[in-house]
Design an enzyme around this catalytic site. Structure first.
Site: not given
Length: 223
Positions: A89, A152, A181
């Site tokens: 991430d 995300k 996300k």
């Protein structure tokens, strides 16, 4: 798919201890979370603890500010993969996005995507709380162009976390084939259901056990 299989079971605080990582990985095995999301220093231990498990190891890149160079982020990815990470991430270069330096933003993301190619799934954190809606859309468009697997919302370390409105905007922008996300402040099953309804396909939460068991988290946590 169960809710547990959509959750990245997260421990990213700077004072996280080995004991807490051992608990995190044990819970991941027990509940079947998608991954444990840990700082790079804990990737190797987490991978050892999850050997043979369905849950994988996720780590963070350029975290939490996103202000490293593309070259440093690429090295972080390679090191994380060597240590056992299967998902990364990364935080975008937020200042570059605000400067409308889209070329740098894309190059930064692409450096991570290229380093991870064929070895780890990439999620791009755009830090929604610091962006206008126009910037959120642009960040998502650049991330998709650069080859990300997911976009995300948040690090959980800035001024705000995920909202259903942002998830809906991100989903609309990236279309049906890119993951979205939600992370930051997702603490209950009800929170998760709102995010999924808005278009989220993965949830980042430190309260994973409380979410799947329906209990209240022990204490509020940004992540």
């Amino acid at each position: 798919m169960t809710i547990a299989k959509m959750i990245d079971h997260t421990a990213l605080k700077p004072d996280t201890t080995k004991e807490q990582i051992l608990t995190l990985t044990k819970e991941a095995r027990e509940y079947g979370f998608a991954s444990v999301c840990v700082n790079p220093t804990w990737v190797k231990l987490s991978a050892e603890q999850l050997s043979g498990a369905e849950s994988v190891v996720c780590t963070v890149i350029g975290f939490p500010l996103g202000a490293n160079t593309p070259e440093v982020k690429a090295f972080e990815v390679k090191n994380a993969i060597e240590n056992g990470a299967k998902e990364v991430d990364m935080v975008i270069n937020i200042g570059a996005l605000k400067d409308k330096d889209d070329e740098l933003v894309e190059r930064d993301i692409r450096a991570v995507v290229d380093a991870a190619k064929g070895k780890a799934l990439v999620k791009v954190i755009i830090e929604t709380c610091l962006l206008t809606d126009e910037e959120k859309v642009r960040a998502c468009e650049i991330a998709v162009k650069a080859g990300t697997d997911f976009v995300k919302t948040s690090t959980g370390f800035s001024t705000g976390g995920a909202t259903a409105e942002d998830i809906a905007l991100m989903r609309k922008t990236v279309g049906p084939n890119i993951g979205v996300k939600a992370s930051g402040g997702v603490r209950t099953k009800e929170d998760v259901e709102k995010m999924i309804e808005a278009g989220a396909t993965r949830i980042g939460a430190s309260a994973g056990v409380a979410i799947v068991s329906g209990e209240k988290p022990a204490k509020p946590d940004n992540y």
